[in-house]
Design a protein around this motif. Structure first.
Motif, PDB file in Angstrom:
ATOM      1  N   SER A  73       0.846  -1.182   0.000  1.00 48.27           N
ATOM      2  CA  SER A  73       0.000   0.000   0.000  1.00 48.27           C
ATOM      3  C   SER A  73       0.885   1.237   0.000  1.00 48.27           C
ATOM      4  O   SER A  73       1.755   1.380   0.846  1.00 48.27           O
ATOM      5  CB  SER A  73      -0.892  -0.017   1.242  1.00 48.27           C
ATOM      6  N   LYS A  74       0.640   2.076  -0.987  1.00 46.45           N
ATOM      7  CA  LYS A  74       1.289   3.390  -1.045  1.00 46.45           C
ATOM      8  C   LYS A  74       0.156   4.395  -0.965  1.00 46.45           C
ATOM      9  O   LYS A  74      -0.603   4.556  -1.910  1.00 46.45           O
ATOM     10  CB  LYS A  74       2.071   3.553  -2.351  1.00 46.45           C
ATOM     11  N   GLU A  78      -4.243  -0.232  -2.239  1.00 48.82           N
ATOM     12  CA  GLU A  78      -3.581  -1.519  -2.014  1.00 48.82           C
ATOM     13  C   GLU A  78      -3.380  -2.204  -3.359  1.00 48.82           C
ATOM     14  O   GLU A  78      -4.299  -2.316  -4.161  1.00 48.82           O
ATOM     15  CB  GLU A  78      -4.412  -2.401  -1.087  1.00 48.82           C
ATOM     16  N   ASN A 120       7.736   5.628   0.873  1.00 47.79           N
ATOM     17  CA  ASN A 120       7.354   4.835   2.040  1.00 47.79           C
ATOM     18  C   ASN A 120       6.203   3.907   1.654  1.00 47.79           C
ATOM     19  O   ASN A 120       5.260   4.322   0.974  1.00 47.79           O
ATOM     20  CB  ASN A 120       6.928   5.736   3.195  1.00 47.79           C
ATOM     21  N   THR A 121       6.287   2.647   2.101  1.00 53.92           N
ATOM     22  CA  THR A 121       5.338   1.631   1.650  1.00 53.92           C
ATOM     23  C   THR A 121       4.978   0.705   2.801  1.00 53.92           C
ATOM     24  O   THR A 121       5.836   0.359   3.614  1.00 53.92           O
ATOM     25  CB  THR A 121       5.964   0.790   0.511  1.00 53.92           C
ATOM     26  N   THR A 122       3.721   0.287   2.852  1.00 54.83           N
ATOM     27  CA  THR A 122       3.284  -0.735   3.798  1.00 54.83           C
ATOM     28  C   THR A 122       3.137  -2.039   3.038  1.00 54.83           C
ATOM     29  O   THR A 122       2.427  -2.105   2.031  1.00 54.83           O
ATOM     30  CB  THR A 122       1.943  -0.360   4.454  1.00 54.83           C
ATOM     31  N   MET A 124       1.956  -6.037   3.105  1.00 58.44           N
ATOM     32  CA  MET A 124       1.020  -6.897   3.809  1.00 58.44           C
ATOM     33  C   MET A 124       1.155  -8.315   3.280  1.00 58.44           C
ATOM     34  O   MET A 124       1.388  -8.515   2.091  1.00 58.44           O
ATOM     35  CB  MET A 124      -0.418  -6.413   3.601  1.00 58.44           C
ATOM     36  N   ARG A 133       1.364  -6.843   8.745  1.00 59.56           N
ATOM     37  CA  ARG A 133       1.694  -5.612   8.027  1.00 59.56           C
ATOM     38  C   ARG A 133       3.031  -5.097   8.515  1.00 59.56           C
ATOM     39  O   ARG A 133       3.357  -5.242   9.691  1.00 59.56           O
ATOM     40  CB  ARG A 133       0.653  -4.525   8.281  1.00 59.56           C
ATOM     41  N   PHE A 135       5.334  -1.459   7.892  1.00 52.23           N
ATOM     42  CA  PHE A 135       5.564  -0.174   7.252  1.00 52.23           C
ATOM     43  C   PHE A 135       7.062  -0.007   7.053  1.00 52.23           C
ATOM     44  O   PHE A 135       7.845  -0.167   7.988  1.00 52.23           O
ATOM     45  CB  PHE A 135       5.004   0.968   8.111  1.00 52.23           C
TER      46      PHE A 135
END
Length: 173
Positions: A73-74, A78, A120-122, A124, A133, A135
């Motif tokens: 997710s950015k 998603e 920056n990216t999450t 999952m 998850r 980050f």
């Protein structure tokens, strides 16, 4: 005097073998407590060849078909990177440049070939309805450790090294 040097070398070798066993043992341990996942953390790192590696240590649920899904997710969107969930498709740009391998005794590792984070990216991962998850800040992305990957891939190496060290110790005495 020569005997004393041989004994010192043998003791030194023994100390190094014990230290190696102590340092590597967490890599080889299989905690059988299925309810305690506190030591299992999701990791994201950049390999030397610019592949991005995402490790998901989730345990599959018994009596279920093991399904996995990796996504990122950015912002609020998603994006599915790779999955084996029926009826779900990954983003077209990831269909041919990602692979997932199952880890022993549990977990999955996603490799994204020639992929570099630009923001920056999450990340999952979902394994049979459980989700993790992580980050990742662009500035804090860590390089992958080649030695830890090597030892995780070849845990039998330790079982070869320790007897070899004991044989050398016996010969030195």
């Amino acid at each position: 005097m020569r005997l004393l040097k041989g004994q010192l070398a043998a003791v030194n070798l023994l100390v190094w073998n014990v230290a190696l066993a102590v340092l590597i043992s967490p890599v080889l341990c299989d905690d059988d407590d299925d309810d305690d996942d506190s030591d299992d953390t999701m990791t994201v790192c950049q390999e030397e060849d610019k592949d991005l590696r995402v490790t998901c240590p989730l345990r599959p649920k018994p009596n279920y078909h093991t399904e996995y899904e990796f996504s990122m997710s950015k912002g609020s969107k998603e994006i599915i990177i790779n999955t084996n969930v029926s009826g779900t498709m990954p983003e077209p740009k990831f269909r041919h440049n990602t692979r997932v391998e199952q880890l022993e005794p549990y977990g999955f590792r996603l490799t994204m070939m020639r992929f570099t984070l630009t923001e920056n990216t999450t990340f999952m991962c979902k394994v049979t309805k459980a989700e993790m998850r992580l980050f990742v800040e662009l500035d804090s992305l860590q390089p992958c450790s080649a030695i830890s990957l090597f030892l995780q891939s070849y845990p039998w190496l330790l079982t070869l090294l320790l007897p070899f060290g004991i044989i050398q110790l016996m010969e030195a005495l």
